[in-house]
Design an enzyme around this catalytic site. Structure first.
Site, PDB file in Angstrom:
ATOM      1  N   CYS A 115      50.096 -16.355   0.509  1.00 42.66           N
ATOM      2  CA  CYS A 115      49.746 -15.049   0.832  1.00 42.66           C
ATOM      3  C   CYS A 115      51.050 -14.584   1.351  1.00 42.66           C
ATOM      4  O   CYS A 115      51.329 -14.481   2.622  1.00 42.66           O
ATOM      5  CB  CYS A 115      48.420 -14.602   1.299  1.00 42.66           C
ATOM      6  SG  CYS A 115      48.161 -12.886   1.518  1.00 42.66           S
ATOM      7  N   CYS A 118      49.652 -10.988   3.529  1.00 42.16           N
ATOM      8  CA  CYS A 118      49.124 -11.246   5.042  1.00 42.16           C
ATOM      9  C   CYS A 118      48.599 -12.778   5.139  1.00 42.16           C
ATOM     10  O   CYS A 118      49.425 -13.687   5.353  1.00 42.16           O
ATOM     11  CB  CYS A 118      47.880 -10.251   5.268  1.00 42.16           C
ATOM     12  SG  CYS A 118      46.525  -9.923   4.050  1.00 42.16           S
ATOM     13  N   SER A 119      47.498 -13.028   4.781  1.00 42.78           N
ATOM     14  CA  SER A 119      46.760 -14.356   4.787  1.00 42.78           C
ATOM     15  C   SER A 119      45.585 -14.431   3.969  1.00 42.78           C
ATOM     16  O   SER A 119      44.717 -15.113   4.384  1.00 42.78           O
ATOM     17  CB  SER A 119      46.663 -14.672   6.337  1.00 42.78           C
ATOM     18  OG  SER A 119      45.638 -13.733   6.780  1.00 42.78           O
TER      19      SER A 119
END
Lengths: 211, 112
Positions: A115, A118-119
């Site tokens: 990603c 972000c995550s």
């Protein structure tokens, strides 16, 4: 400050106050206090969320999905055609209503997930992402130089196998279906679950014989 | 025997609280998750300009800053109220003898 009067056997620490949390910890408490007070968030809902992500989900869920895909061709076909619907039928879809796409590794293509924003991560299948998944080193580099990053994970892919990098978003999360390893013939789905490592479902590892 | 499915744990209790708070707010309909990831992504990108983030403590520092910003921008949590409550919590910790639960009296809260 009022002192505790039962201090006869605690004289050595009668001035000690509760351990002061760090600044960010205090800011989180402040946010929580304010938002609960305003009725925007329910502490019971927060507890349920924590229980879900700390105790209910984790890579074992995704591993079961992969092991079933290896042993049940109809399930695998359904998963690759429409993972969201297939997982929803199993009660494994995310709480945010995000879509899941399953990508299958083959001798021709190795898939890896990141990603870059972000995550974003398939939480209901893999739990909370590992620290390295959230690092700049991984997020930025796996797109630019995937083979090199994968080599750092101990994964040296054959020249002829292409690498495809999938960038997750808030709306779409990816699950890698690793190749079923040699030596796992004849095992049932339950036994195979142990061969499916977390990293093999992100693409930074391969499925392997349990250590 | 190593566990191939080891679950990632939160390093600090406040990381877990922050995570749960954010998910709970979104699930309660206060903001769509896409708005959150955009805000968080922007903060991570800004923090990452000056150093390479390791994905640990600096990740949750960015998360907290992003959530504070998002809530302020939407009028859900005014920064001055949050700051006052933060200081009230600090004072409560300093005033509570070690070993006793720390409480914030409703009467002490700003706005009450």
């Amino acid at each position: 400050m009022p002192h505790d009067h039962h201090h006869h056997d605690h004289d050595h620490d009668h001035d000690a106050h509760a351990l002061l949390p760090s600044d960010p910890a205090l800011r989180v408490k402040a946010l929580e206090t304010l938002l609960v007070d305003k009725g925007y968030v329910d502490p019971a809902a927060m507890d349920a969320i924590l229980d879900f992500y700390q105790n209910k989900v984790g890579p074992q869920i995704g591993a079961r999905v992969v092991a079933r895909a290896w042993t049940d061709p109809a399930f695998k076909a359904a998963l690759l055609a429409d993972a969201s619907a297939t997982l929803a039928a199993e009660g494994l879809l995310g709480r945010q209503g995000e879509h899941v796409v399953a990508v299958e590794n083959t001798p021709e293509v190795h898939n890896v997930v990141v990603c870059t924003l972000c995550s974003c991560y398939p939480w209901p299948l893999l739990g909370i992402p590992p620290t390295w998944y959230k690092s700049d080193a991984y997020r930025a580099r796996v797109v630019r130089e995937p083979r090199r990053v994968l080599a750092e994970f101990g994964l040296d892919l054959p020249e002829g196998q292409a690498v495809r990098v999938w960038d997750s978003t808030a709306e779409i999360r990816y699950l890698v279906i690793p190749m079923r390893p040699e030596g796992s013939e004849g095992l049932d789905a339950e036994a195979l679950t142990r061969w499916v490592t977390r990293n093999s479902m992100i693409g930074t590892g391969l499925a392997e014989r349990p250590a | 025997m190593t566990d191939p499915h080891a679950v990632t744990r939160f390093d600090e209790p406040w990381h877990a609280q922050l995570f749960a708070l954010t998910v709970a707010l979104s699930e309660a309909g206060l903001f769509p998750w896409t708005d959150w990831t955009e805000a968080f992504g922007a903060t991570l990108a800004r923090h990452g300009l000056t150093r390479a983030l390791d994905g640990g403590a600096d990740y949750y520092a960015a998360w907290l800053e992003a959530l504070e910003g998002l809530l302020a921008a939407r009028g859900l949590a005014a920064p001055d109220q949050v700051a006052a409550l933060r200081d009230a919590w600090e004072a409560a910790y300093l005033a509570t003898p070690h070993g006793q639960p720390v409480r914030l009296d409703l009467a002490d809260r700003p706005g009450h």
